[in-house]
Write an enzyme that holds these catalytic residues in place. Sequence first.
Site, mmCIF file in Angstrom:
data_model
loop_
_atom_site.group_PDB
_atom_site.id
_atom_site.type_symbol
_atom_site.label_atom_id
_atom_site.label_comp_id
_atom_site.label_asym_id
_atom_site.label_seq_id
_atom_site.Cartn_x
_atom_site.Cartn_y
_atom_site.Cartn_z
ATOM 1 N N GLU A 37 -12.226 -54.160 -65.541
ATOM 2 C CA GLU A 37 -12.483 -52.892 -66.208
ATOM 3 C C GLU A 37 -11.838 -52.976 -67.593
ATOM 4 O OE1 GLU A 37 -11.001 -49.400 -64.209
ATOM 5 O OE2 GLU A 37 -11.734 -48.102 -65.818
ATOM 6 N N ARG A 263 -3.422 -59.795 -53.639
ATOM 7 C CA ARG A 263 -3.184 -59.773 -55.073
ATOM 8 C C ARG A 263 -1.888 -60.508 -55.390
ATOM 9 N NH1 ARG A 263 -4.000 -54.976 -57.188
ATOM 10 N NH2 ARG A 263 -2.537 -55.082 -58.891
ATOM 11 N N LYS A 273 -2.098 -52.165 -64.828
ATOM 12 C CA LYS A 273 -2.509 -51.826 -66.185
ATOM 13 C C LYS A 273 -1.951 -50.473 -66.608
ATOM 14 C CE LYS A 273 -6.855 -53.207 -65.654
ATOM 15 N NZ LYS A 273 -8.280 -53.401 -65.916
HETATM 16 P P1 ATP Z 1 -4.764 -52.693 -62.292
HETATM 17 O O1 ATP Z 1 -4.281 -52.327 -60.931
HETATM 18 O O2 ATP Z 1 -3.761 -53.456 -63.096
HETATM 19 O O3 ATP Z 1 -5.390 -51.575 -63.055
HETATM 20 P P2 ATP Z 1 -7.370 -53.475 -61.554
HETATM 21 O O4 ATP Z 1 -7.611 -54.112 -60.264
HETATM 22 O O5 ATP Z 1 -7.748 -52.060 -61.651
HETATM 23 O O6 ATP Z 1 -5.888 -53.766 -62.009
HETATM 24 P P3 ATP Z 1 -9.598 -54.658 -62.832
HETATM 25 O O7 ATP Z 1 -9.878 -54.815 -64.262
HETATM 26 O O8 ATP Z 1 -10.475 -53.788 -62.030
HETATM 27 O O9 ATP Z 1 -8.081 -54.200 -62.736
HETATM 28 O O10 ATP Z 1 -9.476 -56.083 -62.146
HETATM 29 C C1 ATP Z 1 -10.441 -57.089 -62.275
HETATM 30 C C2 ATP Z 1 -10.325 -58.031 -61.123
HETATM 31 O O11 ATP Z 1 -9.020 -58.606 -61.093
HETATM 32 C C3 ATP Z 1 -10.532 -57.321 -59.807
HETATM 33 O O12 ATP Z 1 -11.422 -58.097 -59.027
HETATM 34 C C4 ATP Z 1 -9.166 -57.259 -59.200
HETATM 35 O O13 ATP Z 1 -9.245 -57.338 -57.819
HETATM 36 C C5 ATP Z 1 -8.469 -58.482 -59.809
HETATM 37 N N1 ATP Z 1 -7.023 -58.252 -59.889
HETATM 38 C C6 ATP Z 1 -6.381 -57.234 -60.477
HETATM 39 N N2 ATP Z 1 -5.054 -57.325 -60.302
HETATM 40 C C7 ATP Z 1 -4.835 -58.445 -59.579
HETATM 41 C C8 ATP Z 1 -3.662 -59.097 -59.063
HETATM 42 N N3 ATP Z 1 -2.448 -58.609 -59.258
HETATM 43 N N4 ATP Z 1 -3.841 -60.243 -58.367
HETATM 44 C C9 ATP Z 1 -5.066 -60.754 -58.182
HETATM 45 N N5 ATP Z 1 -6.194 -60.196 -58.622
HETATM 46 C C10 ATP Z 1 -6.099 -59.048 -59.315
HETATM 47 MG MG MG Z 2 -9.998 -52.071 -60.665
#
Ligand code: ATP
Ligand code: MG
Length: 559
Positions: A37, A263, A273
């Site tokens: 995102e 994760r 984020k």
């Molecule tokens: P945040 O919790 O930091 O906002 P998010 O999951 O909302 O992270 P996205 O941009 O949606 O952020 O993430 C893109 C991809 O990265 C998704 O498939 C998510 O599952 C993966 N991802 C995000 N954080 C992690 C992590 N700590 N470890 C592994 N994969 C991750």
């Molecule tokens: Mg997300």
Amino acid sequence: MNGSETQTPGRDFIRDIVAEDLASGKHKSIVTRFPPEPNGYLHLGHAKSICLNFGIAQEFGGRCHLRFDDTNPAKEEQEFIDAIQRDVRWLGFDWGGHLYHASDYFDQLYAWAEHLIREGKAYVDDQNAEEMRANRGTLTEPGKNSPFRERSVAENLDLFARMKAGEFAPGARVLRAKIDMTSGNINLRDPALYRIIDAPHPRTGTKWRIYPSYDFAHGQSDALEHITHSICTLEFEDHRPLYDWFIENLPVPARPRQYEFARLNLTHTVLSKRTLTQLVREKIVEGWDDPRMPTLAGIRRRGVPAEALRDFVSRIGVAKANSLVDYGMLEFSIRETLNRDAERRMAVIDPLKIVIENWPEGHFEEVEAVNHPAMPERGARKLRFGRELYIERDDFMEDPPKKFFRLGPGREVRMRFGYFVTCREIVRDAGGKVMELRCTYDPQSRGGNPPDGRKVKGTIHWVNAHDGVDAQVRLYDHLFASPAPGSATGNVMDDLNPASLTVMNAKLEPSLLEFPAGQSVQFERLGYFCPDLSSTRDRPVFIRTVGLRDTWAKEAAKS
Ligand code: ATP
Ligand code: MG
């Protein structure tokens, strides 16, 4: 570290599934995607996901899409879209022509929402957010049906069209799937499909006043792109029944499947984020690429090679149980890579002057210093040894214990690439602080081998006071002092490390001026450093990527 599973190197449960699906003929080739995102910069957690998705595609001869999950224009920005592409490329991956956006599918998603309405499987709800929350129920209590749940298809189609036309205020109405308000899985209690958001979108401008929810957009985007394995983190495990419900209830062109993995969580680090945005907004750090940030932009600026990150990700593996990885593991991979690749130079970050009294004034002697001990082809450079040198303040102790193999009153030490030097006298300022050491050298010890066969145990680094270059050196420590930020008070900000940045006025050997920003170099005996983006020839600034492990620090910690 890998939960309860054991795994062979380069193999994990997801790769096993992929291999099986190819072997059984379920899929002829595989397609994965990385779906960020664009509401912030990528962080180390994303690196794990990128390496997994792009890595699997590479290893199994498939392809991996980069897809922006750009469904919430209130939070998303072009700056983030650009940064994400730069960071994925830097990490070493290439989506070829396969760059997509959830917003590419807004027309199709809208049509599918109408399809669900026509099938009696979606309705417009006029409850406000609070009422909806109250009627959703809890983990132990079922939810209650909305009073608007039984609207006619015609009325729903009309209201939905008017939501799209911008007739209603944000929050006034929501399109929901009609599934089951009593389901044990809260995600199936009539989840939102479309909400009204009054913000221009970076790609679709003001065309849309309503935007699909993550759940409604995500799986359908996967299906439209013929993704075979939709890999996400464990928090989405409970969303999988909903993911499957959409796939079953819509005329989608493919049937992707979702798989969840743990994760990445790292000690002393927050990979959220929301928190990273807060650090930037409140100017606790310099920006998204502050070298203390766990963002890819930050660690790139810090001098960490992409290869070190890929190595780290492959070492931590992929598991089905959440765990906490020690930050030291990342440092290990960084040191391994930089030890192999980075050239060596000398720099003194906390200078103490020594004057060699039996060395003639104004006289210099060239000594040769190898650039890389394991790679003679990297050559050598000439350094000038002279009467006045800087050494590291830490390399002198007034009352040193036996195991301190450096300088002390009457003690002899080898100057790297130079001569043996003995400390004769301490010069102090009015407050008693050591300002200078008066020393002598042994003219027969050049290169470290005096004819009498005398040995000294310690070798220390130095910079010639005559041609040494002044530079600012920034030493970074963890942004969060606690290994598990927020664990004590629930607020990660309570664990911010007030000493995460220390600025030093250092002396560099002159050849360090030739290093471009970001290029790593080992300061002998100190660690790996690189010139910062802000560095200039007139005002050189070096930042520490990672320290070396210091044998004396370990000794000292024991006592
Ligand atoms: P945040 O919790 O930091 O906002 P998010 O999951 O909302 O992270 P996205 O941009 O949606 O952020 O993430 C893109 C991809 O990265 C998704 O498939 C998510 O599952 C993966 N991802 C995000 N954080 C992690 C992590 N700590 N470890 C592994 N994969 C991750
Ligand atoms: Mg997300």
